[in-house]
Design a protein around this motif. Structure first.
Motif, PDB file in Angstrom:
ATOM      1  N   CYS A 237       0.838  -1.206   0.000  1.00 54.94           N
ATOM      2  CA  CYS A 237       0.000   0.000   0.000  1.00 54.94           C
ATOM      3  C   CYS A 237       0.873   1.256   0.000  1.00 54.94           C
ATOM      4  N   ALA A 238       1.921   1.281   0.830  1.00 53.40           N
ATOM      5  CA  ALA A 238       2.819   2.431   0.848  1.00 53.40           C
ATOM      6  C   ALA A 238       3.518   2.584  -0.496  1.00 53.40           C
ATOM      7  N   ALA A 239       3.955   1.461  -1.081  1.00 51.78           N
ATOM      8  CA  ALA A 239       4.650   1.515  -2.368  1.00 51.78           C
ATOM      9  C   ALA A 239       3.729   2.007  -3.476  1.00 51.78           C
ATOM     10  N   THR A 240       2.472   1.610  -3.431  1.00 55.14           N
ATOM     11  CA  THR A 240       1.510   2.044  -4.447  1.00 55.14           C
ATOM     12  C   THR A 240       1.260   3.545  -4.354  1.00 55.14           C
ATOM     13  N   ILE A 241       1.019   4.046  -3.151  1.00 55.84           N
ATOM     14  CA  ILE A 241       0.713   5.463  -2.974  1.00 55.84           C
ATOM     15  C   ILE A 241       1.913   6.332  -3.319  1.00 55.84           C
ATOM     16  N   SER A 242       3.096   5.953  -2.850  1.00 52.56           N
ATOM     17  CA  SER A 242       4.285   6.787  -3.042  1.00 52.56           C
ATOM     18  C   SER A 242       5.103   6.396  -4.264  1.00 52.56           C
ATOM     19  N   ASN A 243       4.584   5.445  -5.050  1.00 56.86           N
ATOM     20  CA  ASN A 243       5.240   5.034  -6.292  1.00 56.86           C
ATOM     21  C   ASN A 243       6.671   4.546  -6.053  1.00 56.86           C
ATOM     22  N   PHE A 244       6.838   3.745  -5.000  1.00 60.89           N
ATOM     23  CA  PHE A 244       8.101   3.054  -4.786  1.00 60.89           C
ATOM     24  C   PHE A 244       8.092   1.775  -5.613  1.00 60.89           C
ATOM     25  N   SER A 245       9.194   1.478  -6.264  1.00 60.13           N
ATOM     26  CA  SER A 245       9.215   0.316  -7.150  1.00 60.13           C
ATOM     27  C   SER A 245      10.267  -0.724  -6.769  1.00 60.13           C
ATOM     28  N   ASN A 246      11.097  -0.412  -5.813  1.00 57.45           N
ATOM     29  CA  ASN A 246      12.193  -1.300  -5.432  1.00 57.45           C
ATOM     30  C   ASN A 246      12.022  -1.663  -3.960  1.00 57.45           C
ATOM     31  N   PHE A 247      11.359  -2.789  -3.706  1.00 55.95           N
ATOM     32  CA  PHE A 247      11.017  -3.112  -2.320  1.00 55.95           C
ATOM     33  C   PHE A 247      11.066  -4.613  -2.075  1.00 55.95           C
TER      34      PHE A 247
END
Length: 256
Positions: A237-247
């Protein structure tokens, strides 16, 4: 629910680039710790460990500044978004405060863990799975089975992990979050693990909150005597909202 040995098997979504990573600048504002807390640790040590949990999960090259400290609040902890911007839009700076004056200190008190990265106080590690349309993901990771003072206190580390998650995107003040959750869900995009999943979010009289409507997630669940760790739901959810792609997701191989 699965009862497993205290071991997390990690599923890597994108191989982390060691030259780049999420960096959380921590600025301690001070304040007086509550006198009825147990454990003997410090807010600084606990907050550092909670920041490291998110930094170990997200490897995009991004820096956010978080002010934190003790204060007399009307809740156990609170997050304020101070500034946001950029492309993609992300929180740039925020403030996180923790309650130091419980209304009833005989009932509510903090466990301030002196060794928050070790989890030795808990005997049982439980994982929970749910399918939100894109396959069964880990929806919760909970440590329980504590004894003594830990059993009767609220874990400060769990609260810190949740507040930092708000700063990483799951905040009602975050413009991207508001747009994404307008239909009640955070939709996991194509190219992500569990793409097509729709993670439901809680609502109140003012609209949708920054808490998934999914029990045992770190962004929702915090119970006296237990510790909640980051799940797939929290990170996705955090990656989707903040557009993080490397996790990195804490998924076990079972069910993947």
């Amino acid at each position: 629910m699965k009862m497993l040995p205290m071991l997390a098997i990690l599923l890597i979504f994108s191989a982390p680039d060691q030259a780049s990573a999420l960096t959380i600048n921590r600025i301690f504002l001070g304040g007086t710790p509550p006198g009825n807390s147990v454990g003997g640790g410090s807010l600084q040590t606990v907050f550092d460990a909670a920041c490291m949990a998110w930094e170990n999960a997200i490897h995009d090259n991004y820096t956010v500044t978080l002010n934190y400290g003790w204060s007399d609040l009307s809740s156990s902890a609170a997050h304020w978004l101070n500034s946001q911007g950029g492309t993609p839009n992300r929180e740039i700076s925020g403030t996180i405060l923790f309650e130091n004056n419980w209304n009833d200190p005989s009932v509510f008190r903090w466990f301030i863990d002196p060794t928050p990265t070790q989890n030795e106080e808990w005997a049982t590690f439980s994982t929970y799975h749910q399918d939100f349309g894109g396959g069964p993901m880990i929806s919760g990771r909970v440590l329980s089975g504590a004894a003594g003072d830990v059993l009767t206190a609220l874990d400060l580390y769990s609260a810190a992990v949740q507040m930092i998650g708000h700063a990483l995107g799951l905040s009602v003040s975050n413009r991207t979050f508001g747009a994404e959750v307008a239909d009640g869900n955070v939709g996991i995009p194509a190219g992500f693990p569990f793409a097509g999943s729709g993670i439901p979010f809680q609502a109140n009289n003012y609209g949708y909150t920054g808490h998934p409507n999914v029990n045992y997630t770190a962004m929702w669940y915090s119970a006296i005597g237990e510790r909640t760790l980051l799940s797939d739901v929290d990170i996705l959810c955090a990656a989707t909202i903040s557009n993080f792609s490397n996790f990195v997701l804490p998924s076990s191989q079972e069910g993947q």
